[in-house]
Design a protein around this motif. Structure first.
Motif, PDB file in Angstrom:
ATOM      1  N   GLY A  72       5.879  -2.235  12.550  1.00 59.03           N
ATOM      2  CA  GLY A  72       6.274  -1.222  11.576  1.00 59.03           C
ATOM      3  C   GLY A  72       5.206  -0.977  10.538  1.00 59.03           C
ATOM      4  O   GLY A  72       4.950   0.179  10.149  1.00 59.03           O
ATOM      5  N   LEU A  73       4.558  -2.052  10.072  1.00 61.85           N
ATOM      6  CA  LEU A  73       3.491  -1.885   9.086  1.00 61.85           C
ATOM      7  C   LEU A  73       2.283  -1.165   9.690  1.00 61.85           C
ATOM      8  O   LEU A  73       1.625  -0.366   9.003  1.00 61.85           O
ATOM      9  CB  LEU A  73       3.075  -3.253   8.536  1.00 61.85           C
ATOM     10  CG  LEU A  73       4.121  -3.975   7.672  1.00 61.85           C
ATOM     11  CD1 LEU A  73       3.612  -5.335   7.237  1.00 61.85           C
ATOM     12  CD2 LEU A  73       4.478  -3.134   6.456  1.00 61.85           C
TER      13      LEU A  73
ATOM     14  N   GLY B 177       3.317   2.405   9.766  1.00 60.92           N
ATOM     15  CA  GLY B 177       3.269   2.946   8.413  1.00 60.92           C
ATOM     16  C   GLY B 177       1.856   3.131   7.921  1.00 60.92           C
ATOM     17  O   GLY B 177       1.543   4.134   7.243  1.00 60.92           O
ATOM     18  N   GLY B 178       0.978   2.185   8.256  1.00 57.03           N
ATOM     19  CA  GLY B 178      -0.434   2.321   7.855  1.00 57.03           C
ATOM     20  C   GLY B 178      -1.098   3.514   8.501  1.00 57.03           C
ATOM     21  O   GLY B 178      -1.867   4.241   7.856  1.00 57.03           O
TER      22      GLY B 178
ATOM     23  N   GLY C  67       0.414   6.225   9.552  1.00 52.78           N
ATOM     24  CA  GLY C  67       0.962   7.411   8.905  1.00 52.78           C
ATOM     25  C   GLY C  67       0.346   7.654   7.545  1.00 52.78           C
ATOM     26  O   GLY C  67       0.039   8.797   7.173  1.00 52.78           O
ATOM     27  N   LEU C  68       0.141   6.582   6.759  1.00 53.96           N
ATOM     28  CA  LEU C  68      -0.460   6.728   5.436  1.00 53.96           C
ATOM     29  C   LEU C  68      -1.895   7.222   5.540  1.00 53.96           C
ATOM     30  O   LEU C  68      -2.329   8.095   4.755  1.00 53.96           O
ATOM     31  CB  LEU C  68      -0.416   5.382   4.711  1.00 53.96           C
ATOM     32  CG  LEU C  68      -1.005   5.353   3.298  1.00 53.96           C
ATOM     33  CD1 LEU C  68      -0.265   6.319   2.388  1.00 53.96           C
ATOM     34  CD2 LEU C  68      -0.965   3.938   2.736  1.00 53.96           C
TER      35      LEU C  68
ATOM     36  N   ALA D 297       3.440   2.800  -5.299  1.00 54.43           N
ATOM     37  CA  ALA D 297       3.514   1.563  -4.521  1.00 54.43           C
ATOM     38  C   ALA D 297       3.574   0.348  -5.436  1.00 54.43           C
ATOM     39  O   ALA D 297       4.339  -0.598  -5.181  1.00 54.43           O
ATOM     40  CB  ALA D 297       2.313   1.467  -3.584  1.00 54.43           C
TER      41      ALA D 297
ATOM     42  N   VAL E  97      12.160  -2.017   4.777  1.00 54.37           N
ATOM     43  CA  VAL E  97      10.748  -1.667   4.962  1.00 54.37           C
ATOM     44  C   VAL E  97      10.625  -0.253   5.526  1.00 54.37           C
ATOM     45  O   VAL E  97       9.762   0.531   5.121  1.00 54.37           O
ATOM     46  CB  VAL E  97      10.055  -2.693   5.892  1.00 54.37           C
ATOM     47  CG1 VAL E  97       8.637  -2.247   6.228  1.00 54.37           C
ATOM     48  CG2 VAL E  97      10.046  -4.065   5.242  1.00 54.37           C
ATOM     49  N   CYS E  98      11.517   0.084   6.458  1.00 61.04           N
ATOM     50  CA  CYS E  98      11.531   1.437   7.020  1.00 61.04           C
ATOM     51  C   CYS E  98      11.794   2.470   5.929  1.00 61.04           C
ATOM     52  O   CYS E  98      11.160   3.527   5.896  1.00 61.04           O
ATOM     53  CB  CYS E  98      12.599   1.524   8.106  1.00 61.04           C
ATOM     54  SG  CYS E  98      12.729   3.153   8.889  1.00 61.04           S
TER      55      CYS E  98
ATOM     56  N   ILE F 284       8.660   3.075   3.976  1.00 59.00           N
ATOM     57  CA  ILE F 284       7.686   3.886   4.708  1.00 59.00           C
ATOM     58  C   ILE F 284       8.077   5.356   4.670  1.00 59.00           C
ATOM     59  O   ILE F 284       7.235   6.245   4.484  1.00 59.00           O
ATOM     60  CB  ILE F 284       7.560   3.371   6.157  1.00 59.00           C
ATOM     61  CG1 ILE F 284       6.947   1.966   6.165  1.00 59.00           C
ATOM     62  CG2 ILE F 284       6.719   4.322   6.992  1.00 59.00           C
ATOM     63  CD1 ILE F 284       6.899   1.328   7.531  1.00 59.00           C
TER      64      ILE F 284
ATOM     65  N   ILE G 187       7.012   7.348   1.618  1.00 54.12           N
ATOM     66  CA  ILE G 187       5.641   7.853   1.482  1.00 54.12           C
ATOM     67  C   ILE G 187       5.623   9.364   1.673  1.00 54.12           C
ATOM     68  O   ILE G 187       4.984  10.107   0.922  1.00 54.12           O
ATOM     69  CB  ILE G 187       4.714   7.165   2.508  1.00 54.12           C
ATOM     70  CG1 ILE G 187       4.629   5.660   2.215  1.00 54.12           C
ATOM     71  CG2 ILE G 187       3.329   7.791   2.481  1.00 54.12           C
ATOM     72  CD1 ILE G 187       3.841   4.895   3.259  1.00 54.12           C
TER      73      ILE G 187
ATOM     74  N   THR H 159      13.058   4.323  -4.153  1.00 54.69           N
ATOM     75  CA  THR H 159      11.768   5.002  -4.088  1.00 54.69           C
ATOM     76  C   THR H 159      11.893   6.479  -4.453  1.00 54.69           C
ATOM     77  O   THR H 159      10.937   7.069  -4.975  1.00 54.69           O
ATOM     78  CB  THR H 159      11.164   4.857  -2.685  1.00 54.69           C
ATOM     79  OG1 THR H 159      12.149   5.234  -1.694  1.00 54.69           O
ATOM     80  CG2 THR H 159      10.742   3.417  -2.419  1.00 54.69           C
TER      81      THR H 159
END
Length: 588
Positions: free
Chosen positions: A394-395, A398-399, A401-402, A428, A451-452, A455, A458, A529
């Motif tokens: 997942g990270l 997410g990375g 995508g970022l 963040a 965590v999802c 993400i 963002i 968020t």
């Protein structure tokens, strides 16, 4: 259009420096609080940190096999969940499996051991009068074994043990100051039960057996089997403690064990149940304003108040230890306070409580009365290996995508992308520090769905920046310079951002209310968020762009600023045409 004079604040600009200082101070304060609390990383849920999975099997009382039904199982799930989470173990999952099993997943962290013990104590809660008390520790070699004859020496030993728990003073709930009540052994009764100033004793209407201590039972003269069981009981043996309470009906006397605050085991003969735990409307741990000590308050239902009033009016005339109440949960005496006066609808348990012990007892009283009894069928440890692999994947997603979002911002907005990237970093940082602080504050635990949610946030945050930037660029296309464009573009962008974030927050709130378990973690993080997005855009992004709009690099429309008039297709400002009059007008 002439550029505004340097240093002059445009209408709607406000004081951007103050807003930036405010949010930076907030970030520093949150970061400082994080380090002062000793927590620098978020608490993790069971899927990321591992934990314990407990399987409970429901068992009905003899002749009540139909009690194991879906309604009672759902009620038990709710009580167990409140009981476990009431200890501060958040993200605990409690759910039914099949028709007679409940699965409890407890993540690693604060109070995990205590939560497991409370999950195991799932039988019904009863108030029983104490008929006999003796030490439950094994007798030292060479010394005579303690008997249950009720002699003064033995009573003094039992009372002395309990005095460690309850203290050497007891109150009657009427006088303003504690008043020591001497016992036959020459010491104050241990603990105290206090009531409101106007108790209203009445006869019990529950039809249970009279719990008044029977002389024959207390003297060991009639129920030989019960006395032999009492004499042979060793409370330090777990199997003996469990076997001693098995098969006992509420209407029958029983033997049981309990620990005092010094950790010493004591054994009891307890009379028939006088009040059931289901008659407790509420229980809580509070600080006594008069003494500054922790106490436990209880409120009974009308039926429970009648039964409680009757039995306490009888117990207050007894000599220790027969003036004590045993609060019995799963066959174990969790507390045995003495009675000083007749009690009614409201009562208080006072003694040498700590905050933790008072809250634990209040939690048992509030959530201890289950409609069914349960046995612990299996206990397994849950590893975080699978969750760790999913988190890593997942990270990575997410990375990626970022990175794509940043690349898009740099290519399309150029210099403006710097503002967006710094704002993302600010969002963040705020999100991380708040999540860390929420762990010890409210028991928030970060799981995979949470965590999802972070993400997904963002995209929500980047969308707010894009809305603002496009409004400013639209104003520049109309021929305005940068500072007026920021001032005029912000109100329209603000409305759009607020509407968008409101819809997102509303979705998160509805999802949090209608779901359970891990999905609530996703909804909570998404809502958090979303609120932080509003804070960052209002107090960081807009003030930062307002300040940078005064700099030559942005104000002049540098090709790399993202505000180049040529690339934006700026329209020339409208000018009023001049009327010319001929010098020598011709005659018609």
């Amino acid at each position: 259009m002439a550029a505004p004079k340097k240093g002059r604040r445009q209408p709607g600009q406000g004081r951007p420096g103050r807003a930036l200082a405010l949010i930076l101070i907030a970030l520093v304060a949150l970061t400082g609080g994080m380090f002062l609390s000793g927590h620098t990383t978020p608490r993790l849920g069971i899927d990321l940190a591992g934990g314990t999975s407990i399987t409970l099997q429901a068992r009905s009382e003899p002749g009540q096999e139909s009690a194991v039904n879906q309604t009672n199982m759902n009620t038990a799930v709710g009580i167990i969940e409140r009981r476990v989470n009431g200890l501060g173990v958040s993200e605990a999952e409690v759910q039914t499996q099949g028709t007679d099993h409940i699965i409890v997943n407890i993540p690693k962290g604060t109070n995990e051991k205590q939560a497991r013990e409370q999950v195991g104590t799932t039988a019904q809660l009863f108030f029983r009068p104490v008929l006999q008390l003796a030490s439950g520790e094994p007798a030292p070699e060479g010394s005579p074994s303690p008997s249950a004859s009720g002699s003064p020496d033995e009573a003094e030993q039992g009372d002395g043990d309990k005095a460690t728990e309850g203290g050497d003073k007891a109150t009657d709930g009427k006088s303003g100051e504690p008043e020591a009540t001497p016992t036959t052994q020459g010491r104050a009764a241990s603990g105290a039960l206090k009531a409101d100033a106007t108790p209203s004793p009445s006869a019990s209407a529950d039809g249970k057996a009279d719990p008044t201590p029977s002389p024959s039972a207390s003297e060991g003269g009639s129920d030989e089997a019960l006395m032999k069981k009492f004499e042979a009981l060793t409370c330090t043996d777990t199997k003996e403690r469990t076997a001693a309470a098995e098969g006992t009906k509420p209407s029958e006397p029983m033997v049981g064990c309990g620990q005092n605050s010094a950790g010493q085991w004591e054994k009891y003969i307890l009379g028939p149940a006088a009040v059931a735990g289901t008659e407790i409307d509420d229980a809580s741990a509070v600080i006594d304003e008069r003494t500054g000590q922790w106490i436990v308050t209880m409120d009974f239902s009308s039926k429970g108040a009648d039964a409680f009033s009757k039995i306490t009016s009888e117990l207050k005339t007894q000599q220790p230890p027969m003036n004590q109440f045993g609060i019995v949960l799963d066959g174990e005496v969790v507390s045995a306070p003495s009675v000083q006066t007749t009690l009614s609808k409201s009562a208080q348990i006072s003694g040498s409580f700590t905050q933790e012990s008072s809250q634990e007892l209040a939690n048992m009283l509030s959530y201890g009365a289950l409609p069914l009894s349960f046995v612990e069928e299996s206990v397994t440890s849950v590893t975080a290996a699978l969750g760790g692999e999913q988190l890593e994947a997942g990270l990575i997603a997410g990375g990626i995508g970022l990175i794509l979002v940043i690349v898009y911002l740099v290519v399309y907005y150029r210099g403006l992308s710097l503002i967006a990237i710094i704002s993302l970093l600010m969002s963040a940082a705020l999100t991380y520090t708040i999540m860390v602080l929420l762990g010890p504050a409210i028991g928030f635990a970060l799981n995979l769905p949470a965590v999802c949610g972070a993400i997904v946030a963002i995209g929500i945050t980047a969308d707010s920046f894009i809305v603002f930037f496009e409004r400013v660029r639209d104003e520049i296309r109309e021929g305005r310079s940068l500072q007026p464009a920021v001032a005029r573009g912000w109100p329209r962008a603000r409305r759009t951002i607020l509407v968008s974030d409101f819809v997102s927050f509303l979705s998160a709130a509805v999802l949090f209310v209608v779901t359970v378990g891990k999905v609530q973690g996703f909804a909570f993080t998404l809502g958090l968020t979303t609120l932080l997005d509003v804070v960052v855009v209002f107090f960081f992004t807009k003030p930062l762009l307002t300040i940078l709009a005064r700099k030559k690099f942005f104000a002049s429309g540098h090709p790399w600023s993202g505000l180049d008039p040529k690339r934006l297709g700026v329209k020339p400002p409208l000018r009023r045409a001049r009327r010319t009059v001929p010098a020598d007008p011709k005659e018609a």
